[in-house]
Design a protein around this motif. Structure first.
Motif, PDB file in Angstrom:
ATOM      1  N   GLY A   1       0.807  -1.210   0.000  1.00 38.09           N
ATOM      2  CA  GLY A   1       0.000   0.000   0.000  1.00 38.09           C
ATOM      3  C   GLY A   1       0.840   1.260   0.000  1.00 38.09           C
ATOM      4  O   GLY A   1       0.381   2.326  -0.437  1.00 38.09           O
ATOM      5  N   ALA A   2       2.086   1.165   0.495  1.00 36.44           N
ATOM      6  CA  ALA A   2       2.985   2.318   0.435  1.00 36.44           C
ATOM      7  C   ALA A   2       3.366   2.621  -1.009  1.00 36.44           C
ATOM      8  O   ALA A   2       3.455   3.791  -1.408  1.00 36.44           O
ATOM      9  N   TYR A   3       3.611   1.568  -1.807  1.00 44.71           N
ATOM     10  CA  TYR A   3       3.837   1.785  -3.239  1.00 44.71           C
ATOM     11  C   TYR A   3       2.652   2.529  -3.846  1.00 44.71           C
ATOM     12  O   TYR A   3       2.810   3.482  -4.620  1.00 44.71           O
ATOM     13  N   GLN A   4       1.434   2.069  -3.519  1.00 41.86           N
ATOM     14  CA  GLN A   4       0.234   2.703  -4.069  1.00 41.86           C
ATOM     15  C   GLN A   4       0.115   4.160  -3.619  1.00 41.86           C
ATOM     16  O   GLN A   4      -0.258   5.032  -4.403  1.00 41.86           O
ATOM     17  N   THR A   5       0.419   4.404  -2.346  1.00 43.53           N
ATOM     18  CA  THR A   5       0.298   5.759  -1.819  1.00 43.53           C
ATOM     19  C   THR A   5       1.274   6.701  -2.500  1.00 43.53           C
ATOM     20  O   THR A   5       0.920   7.820  -2.891  1.00 43.53           O
ATOM     21  N   VAL A   6       2.522   6.263  -2.665  1.00 41.93           N
ATOM     22  CA  VAL A   6       3.519   7.092  -3.335  1.00 41.93           C
ATOM     23  C   VAL A   6       3.135   7.323  -4.793  1.00 41.93           C
ATOM     24  O   VAL A   6       3.206   8.456  -5.309  1.00 41.93           O
ATOM     25  N   THR A   7       2.727   6.269  -5.488  1.00 44.60           N
ATOM     26  CA  THR A   7       2.340   6.424  -6.887  1.00 44.60           C
ATOM     27  C   THR A   7       1.139   7.343  -7.029  1.00 44.60           C
ATOM     28  O   THR A   7       1.061   8.154  -7.956  1.00 44.60           O
ATOM     29  N   SER A   8       0.191   7.238  -6.099  1.00 44.77           N
ATOM     30  CA  SER A   8      -0.978   8.120  -6.133  1.00 44.77           C
ATOM     31  C   SER A   8      -0.565   9.576  -5.966  1.00 44.77           C
ATOM     32  O   SER A   8      -1.135  10.477  -6.596  1.00 44.77           O
ATOM     33  N   ALA A   9       0.437   9.818  -5.118  1.00 46.73           N
ATOM     34  CA  ALA A   9       0.934  11.185  -4.932  1.00 46.73           C
ATOM     35  C   ALA A   9       1.621  11.700  -6.192  1.00 46.73           C
ATOM     36  O   ALA A   9       1.569  12.903  -6.493  1.00 46.73           O
ATOM     37  N   GLU A  10       2.261  10.770  -6.925  1.00 47.66           N
ATOM     38  CA  GLU A  10       3.022  11.184  -8.103  1.00 47.66           C
ATOM     39  C   GLU A  10       2.186  11.231  -9.378  1.00 47.66           C
ATOM     40  O   GLU A  10       2.543  11.935 -10.324  1.00 47.66           O
ATOM     41  N   MET A  11       1.080  10.481  -9.426  1.00 45.11           N
ATOM     42  CA  MET A  11       0.305  10.354 -10.658  1.00 45.11           C
ATOM     43  C   MET A  11      -1.064  11.015 -10.584  1.00 45.11           C
ATOM     44  O   MET A  11      -1.916  10.775 -11.437  1.00 45.11           O
ATOM     45  N   THR A  12      -1.292  11.836  -9.569  1.00 45.13           N
ATOM     46  CA  THR A  12      -2.548  12.583  -9.458  1.00 45.13           C
ATOM     47  C   THR A  12      -2.262  13.985  -8.936  1.00 45.13           C
ATOM     48  O   THR A  12      -1.203  14.240  -8.360  1.00 45.13           O
ATOM     49  N   THR A  13      -3.227  14.854  -9.128  1.00 40.24           N
ATOM     50  CA  THR A  13      -3.185  16.162  -8.491  1.00 40.24           C
ATOM     51  C   THR A  13      -4.610  16.609  -8.221  1.00 40.24           C
ATOM     52  O   THR A  13      -5.504  16.397  -9.057  1.00 40.24           O
ATOM     53  N   GLY A  14      -4.840  17.167  -7.047  1.00 41.44           N
ATOM     54  CA  GLY A  14      -6.165  17.626  -6.691  1.00 41.44           C
ATOM     55  C   GLY A  14      -7.108  16.548  -6.235  1.00 41.44           C
ATOM     56  O   GLY A  14      -8.277  16.830  -5.934  1.00 41.44           O
ATOM     57  N   VAL A  15      -6.641  15.303  -6.176  1.00 40.96           N
ATOM     58  CA  VAL A  15      -7.483  14.196  -5.707  1.00 40.96           C
ATOM     59  C   VAL A  15      -7.331  14.045  -4.200  1.00 40.96           C
ATOM     60  O   VAL A  15      -8.315  13.971  -3.462  1.00 40.96           O
ATOM     61  N   TRP A  16      -6.093  13.962  -3.756  1.00 40.14           N
ATOM     62  CA  TRP A  16      -5.769  13.944  -2.330  1.00 40.14           C
ATOM     63  C   TRP A  16      -4.869  15.139  -2.031  1.00 40.14           C
ATOM     64  O   TRP A  16      -4.148  15.624  -2.907  1.00 40.14           O
ATOM     65  N   ASP A  17      -4.897  15.565  -0.793  1.00 38.88           N
ATOM     66  CA  ASP A  17      -4.066  16.695  -0.369  1.00 38.88           C
ATOM     67  C   ASP A  17      -2.805  16.253   0.363  1.00 38.88           C
ATOM     68  O   ASP A  17      -1.832  17.006   0.443  1.00 38.88           O
ATOM     69  N   GLY A  18      -2.828  15.044   0.932  1.00 39.79           N
ATOM     70  CA  GLY A  18      -1.686  14.561   1.692  1.00 39.79           C
ATOM     71  C   GLY A  18      -1.636  13.053   1.705  1.00 39.79           C
ATOM     72  O   GLY A  18      -2.635  12.365   1.435  1.00 39.79           O
ATOM     73  N   PHE A  19      -0.455  12.535   2.063  1.00 38.01           N
ATOM     74  CA  PHE A  19      -0.193  11.106   1.938  1.00 38.01           C
ATOM     75  C   PHE A  19       0.672  10.628   3.099  1.00 38.01           C
ATOM     76  O   PHE A  19       1.606  11.324   3.500  1.00 38.01           O
ATOM     77  N   VAL A  20       0.360   9.431   3.602  1.00 40.74           N
ATOM     78  CA  VAL A  20       1.188   8.788   4.622  1.00 40.74           C
ATOM     79  C   VAL A  20       1.501   7.363   4.166  1.00 40.74           C
ATOM     80  O   VAL A  20       0.774   6.429   4.465  1.00 40.74           O
ATOM     81  N   PRO A  21       2.589   7.179   3.400  1.00 41.44           N
ATOM     82  CA  PRO A  21       3.064   5.822   3.140  1.00 41.44           C
ATOM     83  C   PRO A  21       3.838   5.320   4.357  1.00 41.44           C
ATOM     84  O   PRO A  21       4.559   6.091   4.999  1.00 41.44           O
ATOM     85  N   TYR A  22       3.680   4.059   4.703  1.00 35.29           N
ATOM     86  CA  TYR A  22       4.410   3.530   5.859  1.00 35.29           C
ATOM     87  C   TYR A  22       4.939   2.142   5.548  1.00 35.29           C
ATOM     88  O   TYR A  22       4.451   1.464   4.652  1.00 35.29           O
ATOM     89  N   VAL A  23       5.958   1.733   6.309  1.00 31.18           N
ATOM     90  CA  VAL A  23       6.739   0.505   6.063  1.00 31.18           C
ATOM     91  C   VAL A  23       6.923   0.303   4.556  1.00 31.18           C
ATOM     92  O   VAL A  23       6.552  -0.705   3.982  1.00 31.18           O
TER      93      VAL A  23
END
Length: 689
Positions: A179-201
């Motif tokens: 899920g950390a891979y997904q969270t990082v990719t979501s931060a890099e491949m979207t804008t205006g969808v989420w405002d912040g991200f917490v990838p862990y382990v």
């Protein structure tokens, strides 16, 4: 709405007002008020929930369920009553999540934090479940990587506006491991969808399968030496885990350590610690089909090294199936079984309907007379993807089989033959230089395929670049043997290469000491490690304050990486981050030797870092059994250092590791189970007659 644009690789880049051509018709099929979140399994086939058997959370909410027309992608939203809503949502993600029903704990946390929860089923049938499916080319892995999550997040804002009226809705995505891979990719491949991200382990693009193979190699080579090795790492131990090891054993432990495996985590993986390896092992035969033969026949591989124990560990045993015992886990009674360690071995069917097929088995149960039950773990709804049911179910009495661990043994050193070249994208010299000669050339033959990158692409459809939108706080655990701690530093360096001196405007990395890849559940885990899920919640609240109010969160942890190990300062003030630090002594040291019935004195200093919140609890596990039944009396919890002391007499001889577990809470609330950052300290007491 506008059409989504594709990047240079053809992957969709999602914006706040773009339309995903596959997930553009949302529907709602259920809407009801509930007084408490429903139980939901965390991963397929499990009954474990994130509230860990505790009393159900009482949290009234509006439950909404739906999906996207033309797909079997589903979502669920859980909204708080209007008076408790603060204009935000929290969305958990992991490619192996069981479905769209969020866990009770995640729902309750979102509601208690003034938000609603969002979760999807990662696309349903669009989500590949095996390495073979992921690499087949039949699946678009960007769907589970970020697209279906983004579509649900955007639709949730439409529903929120319908419930609460038009307003600005802030969104936060968080996920661990895959899920950390997904969270990082979501931060890099979207804008205006989420405002912040917490990838862990989180891992790196070279995690698969390297993080796991180096561990199982050490487990095999050192199988008879673990008690002394682990004892050396324990408080009050010798501190020399290499004492008494031969050359091969010394090299295996050193290799695992230099690769980044945390020495304090071995207790959690001995004797069997393959863990998620079963989920990614098949990337090797699928993408590198000649590796197995090369390992056993070509110079430079361990299989041809006459000094290695791997050749004597190899098992290739022919047998006949006498009986098939059907059940949830099929068992085979065989004409004979081999001696030796069958961990990870394959069952290769050589005759009958399944001839030519291979199945791996979960465990072996011998009756002591040369017969054995091979217990197959079916694919179905379980995370243990180790056997194809169609193969297992076709085995009949009279079939010939071969038990063969050649593939598992060869896999154990695959990391030697797959590490990145010295380039700025994937290299991490502090680790990979261990596998290079002084002139920079590889010590071992290198494979012509990058399975690490393929595995990362299989998780999300993208390789991390460090160029993301929004703000991010990463939580990484120092005793994580699955996502090795240095990998978070790899991504921090990647972000720093993009952001330069402005990195602190959008990024933090917090290391958590004495925490594993998952929250502890067993007694052994409870006495060695703390849950980090509260720290993730702490980070989400700090993230929302950063985004919505411009309040800077505590700074990135102070640390250094040396020989593959992430090292942090001794004091909370020096470490920074948000985790409290405990300094514990028994009779003034980390070890005491006393007679039965003789009282000893435990003294602790709990240090809070310069961060919001304060120390709210301290619990003793004086017998070192993993059960924290004695609440300590705290001094002034608002001070930077909180003293704790107690005495105890042990009535029975033995060696004990008393533990003090502490918690700080972001708002200083002793009554809430949320946003509590935990830590612990242990000592040794040797009690004689």
């Amino acid at each position: 709405m506008t059409s989504s644009k594709a990047d240079e690789q053809g992957a969709l880049f999602v914006t706040a007002d773009s339309e995903d051509p596959r997930f553009n018709q949302a529907y709602i099929d259920s809407r009801e008020w509930r007084d408490e979140p429903a139980d939901a399994p965390v991963f397929p086939g499990t009954v474990t929930t994130q509230h860990g058997g505790a009393a159900p959370f009482k949290a009234r909410h509006l439950y909404i369920h739906g999906g996207f027309t033309g797909t079997d992608a589903k979502f669920s939203f859980c909204f708080p009553p209007e008076g408790e809503y603060r204009g935000r949502f929290f969305q958990a993600t992991h490619q192996l999540l069981a479905g769209e029903e969020a866990t009770a704990r995640n729902v309750a946390f979102a509601l208690a934090s003034g938000g609603y929860s969002v979760q999807t089923n990662m696309g349903g049938s669009d989500n590949p479940r095996t390495a073979e499916q992921t690499t087949s080319g039949e699946y678009d892995t960007t769907i589970r990587g970020y697209r279906v999550n983004a579509a649900a997040a955007k639709f949730s804002r439409v529903v929120a506006a319908d419930i609460y009226g038009s307003h600005r809705t802030y969104g936060y995505l968080y996920g661990g491991s895959g899920g950390a891979y997904q969270t990082v990719t979501s931060a890099e491949m979207t804008t205006g969808v989420w405002d912040g991200f917490v990838p862990y382990v989180m891992g790196s693009p070279q995690s698969i399968p390297n993080c796991f193979t180096v561990r199982v190699h050490a487990l095999r080579v050192l199988r008879d030496k673990w008690s002394s090795i682990i004892d050396a790492f324990e408080p009050g131990g010798s501190g020399d885990p290499y004492a008494g090891l031969n050359d091969e054993e010394h090299a295996a432990l050193e290799e695992a350590t230099r690769t980044g495996f945390p020495p304090g985590a071995w207790f959690n993986y001995v004797p069997r610690g393959g863990g998620p390896l079963v989920l990614v092992a098949n990337y090797v035969p699928v993408l590198d089909p000649t590796y197995l033969e090369d390992f056993w026949t070509k110079p430079g591989y361990l299989g041809t090294d006459p000094t290695s124990s791997v050749r004597s560990a190899r098992i290739q045993h022919e047998a006949t199936v006498l009986e098939v015992v059907r059940g949830r886990r099929n068992q085979l009674e065989l004409s004979s079984v081999p001696m030796g360690d069958l961990t990870g071995a394959d069952v290769i069917i050589t005759s009958g309907a399944a001839a030519g097929k291979t199945a791996s088995f979960g465990r072996v149960a011998s009756d002591g007379r040369g017969q054995v039950g091979l217990v197959f773990e079916s694919v179905g709804d379980t995370i243990d993807i180790t056997a194809d049911p169609s193969v297992v179910d076709s085995i009949q009495a009279g079939d010939e089989i071969r038990i063969d661990n050649s593939r598992y043994l060869a896999l154990q050193t695959y990391h030697r033959h797959q590490f990145p070249p010295a380039n700025p994208d994937f290299d991490y010299p502090d680790v990979y230089d261990y596998f290079r000669n002084p002139d920079g050339t590889p010590k071992y033959p290198q494979r012509g395929v990058d399975i690490g990158a393929a595995g990362t692409l299989g998780s999300t459809g993208q390789i991390p670049t460090g160029r993301f939108n929004g703000k991010m706080i990463v939580v990484e655990c120092l005793h994580d043997g699955d996502a090795l701690p240095w990998q978070a530093d790899w991504y921090r360096k990647t972000v720093a290469a993009v952001e330069g001196p402005h990195i602190d405007q959008k990024y933090r990395l917090w290391y958590v000491d004495n925490a594993n890849h998952t929250d502890p559940t067993t007694e052994a885990q409870q006495t060695h490690a703390v849950a980090y899920s509260g720290t993730v919640q702490y980070a989400l609240r700090e993230l929302s304050a950063w985004v919505e109010q411009g309040i800077d969160p505590p700074p990135t942890s102070e640390y250094r990486v040396q020989d593959g190990q992430v090292l942090v300062p001794a004091t909370a003030a020096e470490r920074k981050g948000i985790q409290p630090v405990v300094h514990l002594t028994v009779n003034g040291g980390e070890r005491a030797e006393v007679a039965a019935g003789q009282a000893v004195t435990f003294t602790a200093q709990i240090e809070a870092p310069p961060a919001p919140g304060r120390v709210v609890s301290a619990q003793w596990d004086l017998e070192g059994a993993g059960t924290y039944q004695n609440d300590a009396e705290l001094g002034d919890p608002t001070s930077e250092t909180v003293p704790v002391t107690t005495t105890h007499a042990f009535t029975r001889p033995g060696t004990y590791h008393p533990t003090l577990r502490v918690a700080s809470q972001r708002e200083g609330d002793r009554g809430t189970p949320f946003a509590r950052s935990l830590n612990l300290a242990r000592v040794r007491v040797v009690v004689s007659e």
